[in-house]
Design an enzyme around this catalytic site. Sequence first.
Site, PDB file in Angstrom:
ATOM      1  N   ASN A   1       0.860  -1.183   0.000  1.00 47.76           N
ATOM      2  CA  ASN A   1       0.000   0.000   0.000  1.00 47.76           C
ATOM      3  C   ASN A   1       0.896   1.233   0.000  1.00 47.76           C
ATOM      4  O   ASN A   1       1.497   1.573   1.017  1.00 47.76           O
ATOM      5  CB  ASN A   1      -0.896  -0.041   1.249  1.00 47.76           C
ATOM      6  CG  ASN A   1      -1.684   1.231   1.452  1.00 47.76           C
ATOM      7  OD1 ASN A   1      -1.788   2.061   0.554  1.00 47.76           O
ATOM      8  ND2 ASN A   1      -2.255   1.393   2.640  1.00 47.76           N
ATOM      9  N   TRP A   2       0.978   1.893  -1.153  1.00 50.41           N
ATOM     10  CA  TRP A   2       1.898   3.035  -1.271  1.00 50.41           C
ATOM     11  C   TRP A   2       1.328   4.322  -0.701  1.00 50.41           C
ATOM     12  O   TRP A   2       2.022   5.342  -0.666  1.00 50.41           O
ATOM     13  CB  TRP A   2       2.270   3.243  -2.753  1.00 50.41           C
ATOM     14  CG  TRP A   2       3.174   2.176  -3.286  1.00 50.41           C
ATOM     15  CD1 TRP A   2       3.770   1.158  -2.564  1.00 50.41           C
ATOM     16  CD2 TRP A   2       3.598   1.994  -4.635  1.00 50.41           C
ATOM     17  NE1 TRP A   2       4.525   0.377  -3.393  1.00 50.41           N
ATOM     18  CE2 TRP A   2       4.444   0.860  -4.662  1.00 50.41           C
ATOM     19  CE3 TRP A   2       3.349   2.681  -5.821  1.00 50.41           C
ATOM     20  CZ2 TRP A   2       5.034   0.404  -5.852  1.00 50.41           C
ATOM     21  CZ3 TRP A   2       3.941   2.240  -6.993  1.00 50.41           C
ATOM     22  CH2 TRP A   2       4.780   1.111  -7.005  1.00 50.41           C
TER      23      TRP A   2
ATOM     24  N   HIS B   1      -9.419   1.041   5.436  1.00 52.72           N
ATOM     25  CA  HIS B   1      -8.094   1.305   6.018  1.00 52.72           C
ATOM     26  C   HIS B   1      -8.249   2.259   7.200  1.00 52.72           C
ATOM     27  O   HIS B   1      -9.070   3.186   7.154  1.00 52.72           O
ATOM     28  CB  HIS B   1      -7.159   1.901   4.961  1.00 52.72           C
ATOM     29  CG  HIS B   1      -5.744   1.918   5.429  1.00 52.72           C
ATOM     30  ND1 HIS B   1      -5.276   2.894   6.271  1.00 52.72           N
ATOM     31  CD2 HIS B   1      -4.723   1.061   5.238  1.00 52.72           C
ATOM     32  CE1 HIS B   1      -4.002   2.633   6.556  1.00 52.72           C
ATOM     33  NE2 HIS B   1      -3.648   1.526   5.938  1.00 52.72           N
TER      34      HIS B   1
ATOM     35  N   GLU C   1      -6.602   4.714   8.118  1.00 50.41           N
ATOM     36  CA  GLU C   1      -6.442   6.134   7.783  1.00 50.41           C
ATOM     37  C   GLU C   1      -7.728   6.699   7.176  1.00 50.41           C
ATOM     38  O   GLU C   1      -8.048   7.873   7.365  1.00 50.41           O
ATOM     39  CB  GLU C   1      -5.236   6.319   6.844  1.00 50.41           C
ATOM     40  CG  GLU C   1      -3.938   6.159   7.626  1.00 50.41           C
ATOM     41  CD  GLU C   1      -2.771   5.617   6.840  1.00 50.41           C
ATOM     42  OE1 GLU C   1      -2.777   5.650   5.606  1.00 50.41           O
ATOM     43  OE2 GLU C   1      -1.815   5.127   7.492  1.00 50.41           O
TER      44      GLU C   1
ATOM     45  N   GLY D   1       2.693   2.367  10.769  1.00 50.39           N
ATOM     46  CA  GLY D   1       3.612   3.483  10.585  1.00 50.39           C
ATOM     47  C   GLY D   1       4.356   3.885  11.847  1.00 50.39           C
ATOM     48  O   GLY D   1       4.976   4.943  11.890  1.00 50.39           O
TER      49      GLY D   1
ATOM     50  N   SER E   1       3.718  -1.962  10.302  1.00 50.55           N
ATOM     51  CA  SER E   1       5.178  -1.968  10.464  1.00 50.55           C
ATOM     52  C   SER E   1       5.830  -3.297  10.109  1.00 50.55           C
ATOM     53  O   SER E   1       6.826  -3.697  10.720  1.00 50.55           O
ATOM     54  CB  SER E   1       5.559  -1.534  11.890  1.00 50.55           C
ATOM     55  OG  SER E   1       5.127  -0.206  12.121  1.00 50.55           O
TER      56      SER E   1
ATOM     57  N   GLY F   1       3.001  -1.136   4.258  1.00 56.50           N
ATOM     58  CA  GLY F   1       2.994   0.276   3.906  1.00 56.50           C
ATOM     59  C   GLY F   1       4.403   0.751   3.597  1.00 56.50           C
ATOM     60  O   GLY F   1       4.943   0.525   2.510  1.00 56.50           O
ATOM     61  N   GLY F   2       5.044   1.364   4.583  1.00 54.45           N
ATOM     62  CA  GLY F   2       6.352   1.997   4.396  1.00 54.45           C
ATOM     63  C   GLY F   2       7.376   1.117   3.684  1.00 54.45           C
ATOM     64  O   GLY F   2       8.059   1.574   2.751  1.00 54.45           O
TER      65      GLY F   2
HETATM   66  P1  PGA Z   1       3.016   0.426   7.593  1.00 55.88           P
HETATM   67  O1  PGA Z   1       1.544   0.623   6.965  1.00 55.88           O
HETATM   68  O2  PGA Z   1       3.552  -0.876   7.021  1.00 55.88           O
HETATM   69  O3  PGA Z   1       3.791   1.613   7.113  1.00 55.88           O
HETATM   70  O4  PGA Z   1       2.878   0.362   9.067  1.00 55.88           O
HETATM   71  C1  PGA Z   1       0.676  -0.459   6.817  1.00 55.88           C
HETATM   72  C2  PGA Z   1      -0.643   0.006   6.275  1.00 55.88           C
HETATM   73  O5  PGA Z   1      -1.092   1.105   6.632  1.00 55.88           O
HETATM   74  O6  PGA Z   1      -1.287  -0.687   5.486  1.00 55.88           O
END
Ligand code: PGA
Length: 260
Positions: free
Chosen positions: A17-18, A104, A106, A182, A222, A243-244
């Site tokens: 997931n960018w 998600h 967010e 994150g 993470s 994510g990251g």
């Molecule tokens: P992260 O994000 O790997 O940067 O913690 C995961 C996500 O939000 O899908």
Amino acid sequence: MSNENFEFMRRKIIAGNWKMHKTFPESLEFGRHLNTWMIANKPQAEVIIMPAFICLEQMIKDLRNSKISVAAQDVSSEARGAFTGEVSAEQLKSIGVNYSIVGHSERRHYHGETDYYISQKVALLYEYDMTPILCVGEKIEDRSTGRHFDIVRNQVIGALHEQNISKLKNLIVAYEPVWAIGTGKTASPDTAQEMHAYIRKVLGEEFGIAVGNSASILYGGSVNAGNARDLFQQYDIDGALVGGASLDLEDFTTIINARN
Ligand code: PGA
């Protein structure tokens, strides 16, 4: 179709997931390099990348004959109409998108998305023969007050209870504890396994044992090149939503390789 007829088909999936990262040229370039790596390494896991909306059409074209799926990070809860800035399931399908993240954290937190909206999104994706990647996960205060199982259960049921059970055979759920996204604080393999097993149990109880047994349940929060392999040792962890660490080719391919 009776839900007892589903084939058992848990899939190993690594999804990247960018979020709001990478320009159009950067995204295309990453896709090309990832494809070259996939051809050379033939990983066991299925790979899905989620770039920004602006990149979807060209990346789908570029990667048409590859083993990489290109997916959306979100979809509108409305079918069509005067919803400025939204992108519908039908529009995504029209350029060849087959998956979208829904729910998600967010989106839940910055955009106030409720389980009701998320269930509308799931229904629209199914209507256009697309597969939702349903994100669920508790906040730190839910866990510290012992409500994490109830919160996640409500999110799973809230998003899925109105869907036709025969659609749920393609289910992909991502367990993403909000406190791990994150932050660099990954859930321990045992903590993640405990919740994954619980999600599988809830799916089985609510929608039939075949739905629970065939769901692919990804861990997110993470995940990185150093911790992925230990997470994937756990019985109920089928893959990861990254994510990251999905922004860096070396980290992302290390995670893909860990899922074998
Ligand atoms: P992260 O994000 O790997 O940067 O913690 C995961 C996500 O939000 O899908």
